[in-house]
Design a protein around this motif. Structure first.
Motif, PDB file in Angstrom:
ATOM      1  N   HIS A  14       0.804  -1.342   0.417  1.00 31.01           N
ATOM      2  CA  HIS A  14      -0.519  -0.079   0.189  1.00 31.01           C
ATOM      3  C   HIS A  14       0.951   1.097  -0.311  1.00 31.01           C
ATOM      4  CE1 HIS A  14      -3.712   1.863   2.379  1.00 31.01           C
ATOM      5  NE2 HIS A  14      -3.277   2.747   1.588  1.00 31.01           N
ATOM      6  N   HIS A  16       1.665   5.599  -2.151  1.00 28.22           N
ATOM      7  CA  HIS A  16       1.020   6.663  -3.114  1.00 28.22           C
ATOM      8  C   HIS A  16       2.177   7.323  -3.647  1.00 28.22           C
ATOM      9  CE1 HIS A  16      -3.368   6.443  -1.079  1.00 28.22           C
ATOM     10  NE2 HIS A  16      -2.397   5.681  -0.156  1.00 28.22           N
ATOM     11  N   HIS A  46      -5.451   6.309  -5.245  1.00 24.87           N
ATOM     12  CA  HIS A  46      -5.904   7.013  -5.085  1.00 24.87           C
ATOM     13  C   HIS A  46      -7.156   7.155  -6.213  1.00 24.87           C
ATOM     14  CE1 HIS A  46      -5.734   7.462  -0.923  1.00 24.87           C
ATOM     15  NE2 HIS A  46      -4.646   8.074  -0.441  1.00 24.87           N
ATOM     16  N   GLU A  70      -6.782   2.899  -5.332  1.00 23.00           N
ATOM     17  CA  GLU A  70      -6.926   2.369  -3.561  1.00 23.00           C
ATOM     18  C   GLU A  70      -8.492   3.231  -3.506  1.00 23.00           C
ATOM     19  OE1 GLU A  70      -5.366   4.811   0.195  1.00 23.00           O
ATOM     20  OE2 GLU A  70      -6.342   3.854   1.410  1.00 23.00           O
ATOM     21  N   ASP A 256       1.307   2.257   3.449  1.00 27.67           N
ATOM     22  CA  ASP A 256       0.483   3.183   3.108  1.00 27.67           C
ATOM     23  C   ASP A 256       1.310   4.779   2.903  1.00 27.67           C
ATOM     24  OD1 ASP A 256      -2.027   4.742   2.267  1.00 27.67           O
ATOM     25  OD2 ASP A 256      -2.921   4.638   4.680  1.00 27.67           O
ATOM     26  N   HIS A 258       3.165   7.883   2.091  1.00 29.25           N
ATOM     27  CA  HIS A 258       2.545   8.458   0.789  1.00 29.25           C
ATOM     28  C   HIS A 258       3.863   9.996   0.782  1.00 29.25           C
ATOM     29  CE1 HIS A 258      -1.164   8.321   1.954  1.00 29.25           C
ATOM     30  NE2 HIS A 258      -1.911   8.365   0.868  1.00 29.25           N
TER      31      HIS A 258
HETATM   32 ZN    ZN Z   1      -3.846   4.922   1.193  1.00 27.36          ZN
END
Ligand code: ZN
Ligand code: AMP
Ligand code: FE
Ligand code: FE
Length: 290
Positions: A14, A16, A46, A70, A256, A258
């Motif tokens: 996961h 981004h 996303h 996502e 996750d 970023h």
């Molecule tokens: Zn995410």
């Protein structure tokens, strides 16, 4: 599968890129994944697959890339609806209905972003929608891009502060037209993909859904639950694991990541080989290798 170092493979499912609200381009993301010593990285921007092609083109030798997204979803069981995130792996990126839904959500994000900016400006806060759009550079627009404008204006210190209750977390929070989560699970399956509920117990982000809903989603085709995530407390992680065992769902863990929009680093949390292999076996799109 074996890792490059002979120890347990490091699998981060996961992350981004600038295709949504990360700060590394897809090419930089896969290079950073290799540098961080990962064996498998998933790109899960996303509501878009725009990062897939540049990530594949830049894939370093030895790194495997799981292509995903996502999806912004909502559960209509509360008033107002509860927003939630669904990770979707290895689906057909050209499935017409899914493509249309993602485009609709991205358009709704732009419309919502502009409305948030109107609210801020009406209160005398000098942020500019064209600047924010430019900051997203063609990627899926999200509140982190508005957060950047608040930081640039010197109104908050960092993204976390921008998500506080006086700002984007509550006072200037507006809903977007998310996908009904049952429809999303069915669409991801119809597109040959593997749906996994992202950070399902992240109470620190707001309201979470009841276990009964997760059981219904499992019956509708949900494949797994993300347990190890920085927004879950140890007790929340344990709860997600036991719920997954009860419902025969696979369990993932992931950063996750970023980029600089968050402090978490690539590989901070990982997924076991068995869960990874179940995802690969169930998905229609191949894992890409560098
Ligand atoms: Zn995410
Ligand atoms: P949006 O998708 O526009 O609703 O914005 C949600 C995104 O904002 C999430 O995907 C995270 O990247 C980010 N986010 C949410 N809460 C926080 C927080 N407390 N601190 C930093 N980033 C956050
Ligand atoms: Fe995000
Ligand atoms: Fe999420």
């Amino acid at each position: 599968m074996t890792s490059r170092t002979g120890s347990a493979p490091r699998i981060d499912l996961h992350t981004h890129s600038t295709a949504s609200d990360g700060t590394l381009t897809p090419a930089e993301l896969v290079r950073a994944g290799a540098e961080a010593g990962l064996d498998v990285l998933a790109i899960t921007d996303h509501d878009t697959t725009a990062g897939w092609a540049p990530a594949v083109r830049a894939l370093p030798p030895g790194l495997l890339l799981v292509r995903g997204a996502e999806l912004s979803c909502r559960w209509a069981g509360t008033q107002p609806a509860t927003p939630l995130h669904l990770l979707a792996y290895l689906f057909d990126p050209e499935h017409p209905e899914l493509v249309a839904e993602l485009a609709r959500v991205r358009a709704s994000r732009e419309e919502r972003g502009e409305r948030i900016v109107h609210l801020l400006r009406a209160d005398g806060i000098d942020v500019s929608w064209p600047d924010i759009l430019a900051g997203a550079a063609g990627g899926t627009v999200g509140r982190p891009h508005i957060a950047q404008a608040l930081i640039r204006a010197g109104l908050v210190a960092d993204t976390r502060a921008a998500f506080g209750p006086d700002w984007l977390g509550e006072r200037y929070r507006l809903p977007k037209e998310d996908i009904d989560v049952f429809r999303a699970v069915r669409l991801v399956r119809a597109a040959g993909g593997v749906p996994v509920f992202a950070h399902p117990r992240a109470t620190r982000r707001g309201r979470v859904v009841p276990d009964e809903l997760i059981a219904e989603l499992a019956a509708a085709g949900l494949a797994g639950l993300e347990a190890d995530h920085e927004d879950h407390s140890p007790a929340e992680r344990a709860h997600v694991r036991s719920l997954a065992a009860e419902l025969d769902l696979l369990v993932t863990g992931s950063s996750d990541f970023h980029g600089t929009h968050k402090t978490v680093q690539l590989g901070a949390f990982g997924t076991g080989v068995e869960a990874y292999e179940r995802i690969v076996a169930a998905g229609v799109t191949e894992v890409a290798s560098g």
